[in-house]
Scaffold this motif. Structure first.
Motif, PDB file in Angstrom:
ATOM      1  N   ALA B  24       0.812  -1.213   0.000  1.00  0.00           N
ATOM      2  CA  ALA B  24       0.000   0.000   0.000  1.00  0.00           C
ATOM      3  C   ALA B  24       0.844   1.261   0.000  1.00  0.00           C
ATOM      4  O   ALA B  24       0.355   2.329  -0.263  1.00  0.00           O
ATOM      5  CB  ALA B  24      -0.897   0.009   1.218  1.00  0.00           C
ATOM      6  N   SER B  25       2.136   1.097   0.329  1.00  0.00           N
ATOM      7  CA  SER B  25       2.956   2.287   0.432  1.00  0.00           C
ATOM      8  C   SER B  25       3.258   2.857  -0.944  1.00  0.00           C
ATOM      9  O   SER B  25       3.785   2.181  -1.815  1.00  0.00           O
ATOM     10  CB  SER B  25       4.266   1.930   1.131  1.00  0.00           C
ATOM     11  OG  SER B  25       5.269   2.834   0.752  1.00  0.00           O
ATOM     12  N   PRO B  26       2.903   4.116  -1.156  1.00  0.00           N
ATOM     13  CA  PRO B  26       3.192   4.745  -2.439  1.00  0.00           C
ATOM     14  C   PRO B  26       4.699   4.739  -2.720  1.00  0.00           C
ATOM     15  O   PRO B  26       5.105   4.859  -3.865  1.00  0.00           O
ATOM     16  CB  PRO B  26       2.680   6.173  -2.259  1.00  0.00           C
ATOM     17  CG  PRO B  26       1.751   6.121  -1.099  1.00  0.00           C
ATOM     18  CD  PRO B  26       2.225   5.009  -0.244  1.00  0.00           C
ATOM     19  N   ALA B  27       5.483   4.616  -1.661  1.00  0.00           N
ATOM     20  CA  ALA B  27       6.926   4.524  -1.860  1.00  0.00           C
ATOM     21  C   ALA B  27       7.263   3.290  -2.695  1.00  0.00           C
ATOM     22  O   ALA B  27       8.386   3.120  -3.142  1.00  0.00           O
ATOM     23  CB  ALA B  27       7.642   4.461  -0.527  1.00  0.00           C
ATOM     24  N   GLY B  28       6.277   2.421  -2.869  1.00  0.00           N
ATOM     25  CA  GLY B  28       6.468   1.278  -3.744  1.00  0.00           C
ATOM     26  C   GLY B  28       7.280   0.168  -3.102  1.00  0.00           C
ATOM     27  O   GLY B  28       7.940  -0.606  -3.788  1.00  0.00           O
ATOM     28  N   ALA B  29       7.207   0.099  -1.776  1.00  0.00           N
ATOM     29  CA  ALA B  29       7.990  -0.922  -1.082  1.00  0.00           C
ATOM     30  C   ALA B  29       7.538  -2.307  -1.522  1.00  0.00           C
ATOM     31  O   ALA B  29       6.364  -2.548  -1.728  1.00  0.00           O
ATOM     32  CB  ALA B  29       7.793  -0.767   0.408  1.00  0.00           C
ATOM     33  N   ALA B  30       8.488  -3.199  -1.641  1.00  0.00           N
ATOM     34  CA  ALA B  30       8.167  -4.551  -2.064  1.00  0.00           C
ATOM     35  C   ALA B  30       7.529  -5.305  -0.913  1.00  0.00           C
ATOM     36  O   ALA B  30       7.565  -4.879   0.225  1.00  0.00           O
ATOM     37  CB  ALA B  30       9.425  -5.258  -2.506  1.00  0.00           C
ATOM     38  N   SER B  31       6.938  -6.452  -1.203  1.00  0.00           N
ATOM     39  CA  SER B  31       6.365  -7.289  -0.171  1.00  0.00           C
ATOM     40  C   SER B  31       7.478  -8.102   0.470  1.00  0.00           C
ATOM     41  O   SER B  31       8.642  -7.907   0.192  1.00  0.00           O
ATOM     42  CB  SER B  31       5.338  -8.217  -0.796  1.00  0.00           C
ATOM     43  OG  SER B  31       6.018  -9.160  -1.593  1.00  0.00           O
ATOM     44  N   PHE B  32       7.099  -9.021   1.354  1.00  0.00           N
ATOM     45  CA  PHE B  32       8.111  -9.903   1.956  1.00  0.00           C
ATOM     46  C   PHE B  32       8.798 -10.731   0.879  1.00  0.00           C
ATOM     47  O   PHE B  32       9.922 -11.146   1.040  1.00  0.00           O
ATOM     48  CB  PHE B  32       7.442 -10.872   2.935  1.00  0.00           C
ATOM     49  CG  PHE B  32       6.950 -10.252   4.205  1.00  0.00           C
ATOM     50  CD1 PHE B  32       7.840  -9.823   5.163  1.00  0.00           C
ATOM     51  CD2 PHE B  32       5.592 -10.134   4.461  1.00  0.00           C
ATOM     52  CE1 PHE B  32       7.392  -9.290   6.363  1.00  0.00           C
ATOM     53  CE2 PHE B  32       5.131  -9.599   5.656  1.00  0.00           C
ATOM     54  CZ  PHE B  32       6.029  -9.170   6.603  1.00  0.00           C
TER      55      PHE B  32
END
Lengths: 412, 452
Positions: B24-32
Motif C-alpha cells: 500500500a505504500s506509495p513509496a512502492g515498497a516490495a512485499s516480503f
C-alpha cells in the motif's frame, strides 16, 4: 555522526532498504530522579501528556494525524533518563518530525487530558497493589534507597500525582529536557543532509543547559533478613538485590561476564541449572546488572511454591558463595565469552534496535569504534577477575531479599 | 521455555494485524517476497530474505498444538515443548540451548492451541548447525525419564506464575472455557493443574510420535540467506527423515450458541475491578471473503487506544465512566477466532454501568455503521503496521509460521494489505452485526472479594 547547522549532534545509520525511519532520543539525567519528592511521578505524567495535543491539534487530532500517516511519537521517563521514540514510514517523516517538534515546543497540556491521565495513573497505582512482582520491586527499591529518589515508586504516589498541574509539567519540560542532555540515534531511509535541519527544528528551541546533575555513587542498602510481604498466593514471588557496578566502573566487563554465568544466561546460567533444571524448583530464575547513573545494582528473582522459597534461596545463596570462592571454570568462561561476543551482532538486525544501540553507546560515553572494541574488552576478562568481582559485589549473607506471598520456613 | 496461550492470543492478534507487507505504500515498497519449497518428505519451507545484517532467524513450526491433545492430557503439547530440550540420541539433557549459546545464538520455543514452534537466532554461518539440531530432535528425541519428573515441577510452577498467581488470568481461563461449548480451545494451553500432574514420559513420547514428522512441519528461515542454499541445507538435514502417517486435525465442533453467558470471579487479591467480553468469531481461515479483514478493521475502529470509538465515548471527558478500554480480534486460528472487548471503570463507576455504556457504543455502531473517515484511518494504521513488521526478521518469520499452521497460506499473507485496503464500510458493518451477537458471547466480571 551528524552535526546540525545549529550544533546538535546525532548518530545516524543510513538504511534505505526498508521504507521506515526510527529515531531514539534520550535526555540524559532528565528522568524521574530529578523530581522533588512531592512531585514524584512527574516524569511519567509529562511523558504521557506530551503526545496529548500540541499547537492547533487537540489530543484527538494529534492522535489522528499519527494514525493517518503511519507515525508513532511517544515519550517515556525512567529513573535516570527521559526519552522520545519516533517511528515513521519514510514518506511521512516530515509530518512525524513536525509532530515531535510540536509536542516538544507547543504542548497544550489541556485540562481534559491532564485529568484523564491522572485518573489513569491513580488506577494503575491501585492495580500495582495487585501485582506480586510490582509489590516486590517497589519494596525492594524503597528498602535499598530509603533516602534517594531511586527508592520512590516510579509512578509516584496517589498524593504526589493528584497535586501535579500544568505549570509543574511546563517547568519540568523547560528545565530538564535541555539541549546539553540530548543523545540521539537515527536509523533509516534518511541522509545526513536531510537530518541536520530536522535536529535544529526539533531541539533548537530547547533551553541550552540544564542545572548540573551531581552523579554520585549511592550503593543500595542491603540487609541480612528477608522482608516478607504477606499475601495469600499459591506461589511466592521473590526478588533480591546486591551490589552491581556503574557503567564507568573498571570492573564493568568482569561483572558483566560474571552475571552472565551466574544468572543472566537464560537456560545456561548457573542459577537456572541449579534451581530449575536440577531441582525443578521454579519456572523462572534470573539475575541482571542494572548500571544506574548513581548506583550499581545487581538484581534477580525467582517464583516458587510457598514451601520451596527457603530451599530456593538456599540454593541461590550457595551459588553466590561458589562464584565468590571459586570463580568460573575456564571452559565456562570461554563459552560465556563466545556467547557474549557472538550474540551482540544479533541485536543489530532491525532499524529500531540499532537506533536504541546508538543511543546506548553514547550514554555510556563510547565511541563508534566500540563495536570493534567490545570483543577485546570481553576477551580480556580472566577467571580471577570474575571471582574477584563476585567477591567484591555479592555477599550471600547480605542480600536484600523481598518475598511476596506466604513462604514457609523462612523464619530462622 | 514457552510463550503460552494467554500471551499468545495477544501476540497472535498482533501478528494478524501485522500480517503482511508494504504494497500500500506509495513509496512502492516490495512485499516480503517469500520463496517456498516442499521436500519429498512433505516438509514445507519458507525463506524470506533480509540482507541488512549477517543474521538469520531459524524456526521449525509443527502443525500441532494444545487443541490436538488427547482428552485428559491437557498441557501435553506444551510439556513436550519443554522436553524437546532434554536430549536426543546425540545431545544430552539441557545441552541444546548450551550449544546454541556457545555458538553465539539465542533459542526458545512456544506453544499455542494450533501450533508449536522452536527457534534460534544465530549468525548466518551457524544456520547449518542449528538446522541439524532441529532435525535431530524431530527424529531422535530421547528424553530420560527422570527429566520428566523434574520438568513436570517446572511446568506446574509455570502455571502458578502465569495463571494461579493472577486473578485476571484465572478469569480469562474461566471465560474461555465458557466461550467454547465443545471445541478444545476451551482448555488452557498450559493445561488444567490436575491433568498436568498426571502427565507422563509415555504421554510425551506418544505425542511426539504422533505429530513430530517432516510432513507435519514448516521450516521458516528469515534473514541473510539465499533460498537455494536454505533448500540445500534442508535437504541435507531433514531430507533423510521419513514422512509419517498423520491423523487429520479434526477437533470437536461447536453446537449453535443460543445463550449469552456470564462469569464472575471475586478474588481477595483484586483491588480494581474490570470487565471483558469475548465473542465467537470466524478466523482468517474460516472467514468468508474479507470477513477476517473486516473484523481486523473493526477492532481498530472500536478499540484504538486514542482514536477508537470506545476510547472517545468512554474514557475521554469529565464524566467518562472508564479509565481504559480495548477491543481486539484474534483471527489467527485454525478453527474459530474470537473478538474481545475490555474495560476498567473509573473509581465510583460500577461494572454494570460500564457494561451498559459499552453496549450503547456497540448498538450505535450496529445501527449506523462506520464512517468513511474511520475506515480510512484504521486502514492507514494497519498498513503502516505491516511495513513496520518488516523491520524485524523474527516478526517476519512468525507471521508466516503462524499463518501456515492455522490453515492460511503464503499468498494470503502476501495479499493481506491489498485485502485490508479493499475492505468497505458495508463489510465492516456486516461483520460487526454477525459477530457482536450477545448469544455468542461471554461477559466476565473481575471483582474484589468483599471482606467479611
Amino acid at each position: 555522526m551528524v552535526k546540525s547547522p545549529g550544533g546538535i549532534e546525532a548518530w545516524l545509520v543510513r538504511e534505505p532498504s526498508i521504507p521506515i525511519i526510527a529515531m531514539e532520543v534520550v535526555w540524559r539525567d532528565a528522568g524521574e530522579k530529578r523530581a522533588p519528592a512531592n512531585q514524584a511521578g512527574i516524569g511519567g505524567l509529562l511523558a504521557a501528556m506530551l503526545d496529548e495535543g500540541a499547537g492547533d491539534l487537540n489530543s484527538q487530532a494529534f492522535a489522528e494525524r499519527q494514525q493517518d500517516n503511519g507515525i508513532s511519537v511517544s515519550f517515556s521517563a525512567g529513573r535516570d533518563h527521559f526519552s522520545l521514540s519516533l517511528r515513521s514510514l519514510s514518506r511521512s517523516a516530515g509530518t512525524a518530525f513536525e509532530l515531535a517538534e510540536l509536542a516538544l515546543t507547543r504542548p497544550r497540556f489541556d485540562d481534559e487530558a491532564l485529568e484523564r491521565l491522572k485518573r489513569s495513573i491513580a488506577t494503575q497505582l491501585i492495580r500495582d497493589q495487585e501485582q506480586p512482582g510490582t509489590i516486590a520491586s517497589t519494596t525492594l527499591y524503597a528498602t535499598a534507597f530509603p533516602s534517594h529518589p531511586y527508592g520512590r515508586p516510579q509512578r509516584g504516589t496517589a498524593e504526589s500525582v493528584s497535586a501535579l498541574g500544568r505549570e509543574d509539567l511546563k517547568a519540568f519540560l523547560a528545565n530538564e529536557l535541555t539541549r546539553d542532555r540530548l543523545v540521539i540515534g537515527v536509523v533509516g531511509d534518511i541522509t545526513a543532509e536531510q537530518l541536520g535541519p530536522v535536529l535544529d527544528r526539533l531541539f533548537g528551541s530547547l533551553k541550552a543547559k540544564g542545572d548540573p546533575v551531581a552523579v554520585a555513587e549511592q550503593p543500595p542498602a542491603l540487609r541480612e533478613r528477608p522482608i516478607v510481604v504477606d499475601r495469600d498466593l499459591p506461589q511466592s514471588v521473590v526478588q533480591f538485590m546486591g551490589h552491581g557496578v556503574r557503567r564507568d566502573d573498571p570492573d564493568y566487563y568482569a561483572a558483566y561476564v560474571m552475571n552472565y554465568i551466574l544468572g543472566g544466561g537464560g537456560f545456561n546460567s548457573r542459577l537456572t541449572v541449579e534451581v530449575r533444571e536440577k531441582r525443578g524448583l521454579a519456572y523462572s530464575v534470573y539475575s541482571y546488572l542494572i548500571p544506574m547513573r548513581e548506583s550499581g545494582i545487581w538484581q534477580g528473582g525467582v517464583a516458587t511454591r510457598n514451601d520451596q522459597v527457603a530451599e530456593s534461596l538456599r540454593v541461590i545463596r550457595s551459588e553466590l558463595d561458589r562464584m565468590r570462592k571459586k570463580g568460573p571454570g575456564e571452559k565456562e568462561l570461554a563459552e560465556a565469552k563466545t556467547f557474549l561476543n557472538g550474540s551482540f551482532p544479533l541485536q543489530l538486525s532491525s532499524n529500531s534496535a540499532i537506533a536504541g544501540t546508538l543511543v546506548g553507546m553514547q550514554l555510556a560515553d563510547l565511541g563508534p569504534d566500540y563495536i570493534d572494541e567490545r570483543p577485546k574488552l570481553i576477551n580480556a576478562v580472566t577467571a580471577d577477575d570474575v571471582r574477584r568481582v563476585a567477591e567484591r559485589l555479592l555477599d550471600p549473607s547480605k542480600l536484600l531479599v523481598v518475598v511476596v506471598g506466604r513462604p514457609v520456613g523462612l523464619g530462622g | 521455555m514457552s510463550i503460552h496461550a494467554r500471551m499468545m492470543s495477544a501476540l497472535a492478534a498482533a501478528a494478524a494485524v501485522l500480517a503482511a507487507v508494504a504494497l500500500a505504500s506509495p513509496a512502492g515498497a516490495a512485499s516480503f517476497d517469500p520463496k517456498t519449497f516442499r521436500l519429498a518428505s512433505g516438509l514445507d519451507i519458507v525463506v524470506i530474505e533480509d540482507h541488512r545484517a549477517p543474521v538469520v532467524h531459524h524456526m521449525v513450526w509443527y502443525r500441532v498444538g494444545a487443541a490436538d491433545e488427547p482428552p485428559g492430557k491437557s498441557g501435553i503439547a506444551h510439556f513436550l515443548e519443554h522436553l524437546m530440550f532434554k536430549g536426543t540420541k546425540l545431545i544430552g539433557p539441557g545441552e541444546f540451548s548450551k550449544i546454541v549459546a556457545r555458538n553465539g545464538g539465542r533459542d526458545n520455543a512456544f506453544t499455542s492451541q494450533d501450533y508449536t514452534g522452536y527457534f534460534q537466532t544465530v549468525a548466518v554461518d551457524k544456520l547449518d548447525l542449528v538446522m541439524g539440531m532441529e532435525a535431530d530432535r524431530m527424529a531422535n528425541l530421547a528424553i530420560p525419564p527422570d527429566e520428566v519428573e523434574r520438568e513436570r515441577e517446572v511446568i506446574l510452577e509455570e502455571r502458578r506464575s502465569r495463571t494461579d498467581n493472577n486473578p485476571g488470568a484465572l478469569l480469562a481461563e474461566q471465560m474461555t472455557a465458557a466461550l467454547y461449548l465443545a471445541h478444545p480451545y476451551r482448555i488452557p494451553v498450559i493445561g488444567w493443574m490436575h491433568e498436568m500432574q498426571g502427565l507422563t514420559h509415555a504421554d510425551a513420547v506418544a505425542f511426539h510420535q504422533a505429530h513430530y514428522a517432516p510432513n507435519n512441519a514448516i521450516l521458516v528461515v528469515a534473514g541473510d540467506v539465499q533460498p537455494e542454499a536454505v533448500r540445500a541445507l534442508a535437504e541435507k538435514h531433514f531430507g533423510p527423515i521419513p514422512a509419517r502417517e498423520l491423523k487429520p486435525r479434526k477437533r470437536l465442533q461447536e453446537p449453535p450458541h443460543i445463550a449469552a453467558r456470564r462469569v464472575t470471579l471475586e478474588d481477595a487479591r483484586v483491588k480494581q475491578s474490570s470487565l471483558s467480553r469475548y465473542y465467537l468469531a470466524p478466523s482468517y481461515s474460516t472467514a468468508e471473503g474479507r470477513e477476517g479483514h473486516a473484523l481486523t478493521v473493526l477492532a481498530e475502529i472500536l478499540g484504538d487506544g486514542r482514536t477508537g470509538r470506545l476510547h472517545k465515548a468512554l474514557v475521554v471527558g469529565e464524566r467518562a465512566p472508564a479509565v481504559s478500554v480495548s477491543a481486539w480480534y484474534q483471527g489467527t486460528a485454525l478453527d474459530l477466532g474470537s473478538f474481545g472487548i475490555g474495560g476498567r471503570p473509573r473509581n465510583g463507576t460500577d461494572l454494570a454501568a460500564l457494561e451498559t455504556a459499552i453496549d450503547k457504543v456497540i448498538a450505535e455502531l450496529l445501527e449506523n455503521g462506520i464512517t468513511e473517515e474511520e475506515l480510512a484511518r484504521a486502514k492507514s494504521g494497519l498498513l503502516a503496521g505491516a511495513v513496520f513488521a518488516r523491520d524485524s526478521i523474527s516478526t517476519t518469520a512468525r507471521i508466516f509460521g503462524s499463518a501456515l499452521t492455522t490453515g492460511s497460506t503464503v499468498e494470503a499473507v502476501e495479499v493481506w494489505p491489498e485485502r485490508i485496503e479493499a475492505v468497505t464500510a458495508a463489510e465492516v458493518l456486516a461483520a460487526a452485526r454477525k459477530v457482536l451477537d450477545p448469544r455468542r458471547s461471554v461477559t466476565g466480571y473481575l471483582l474484589p472479594k468483599p471482606t467479611t
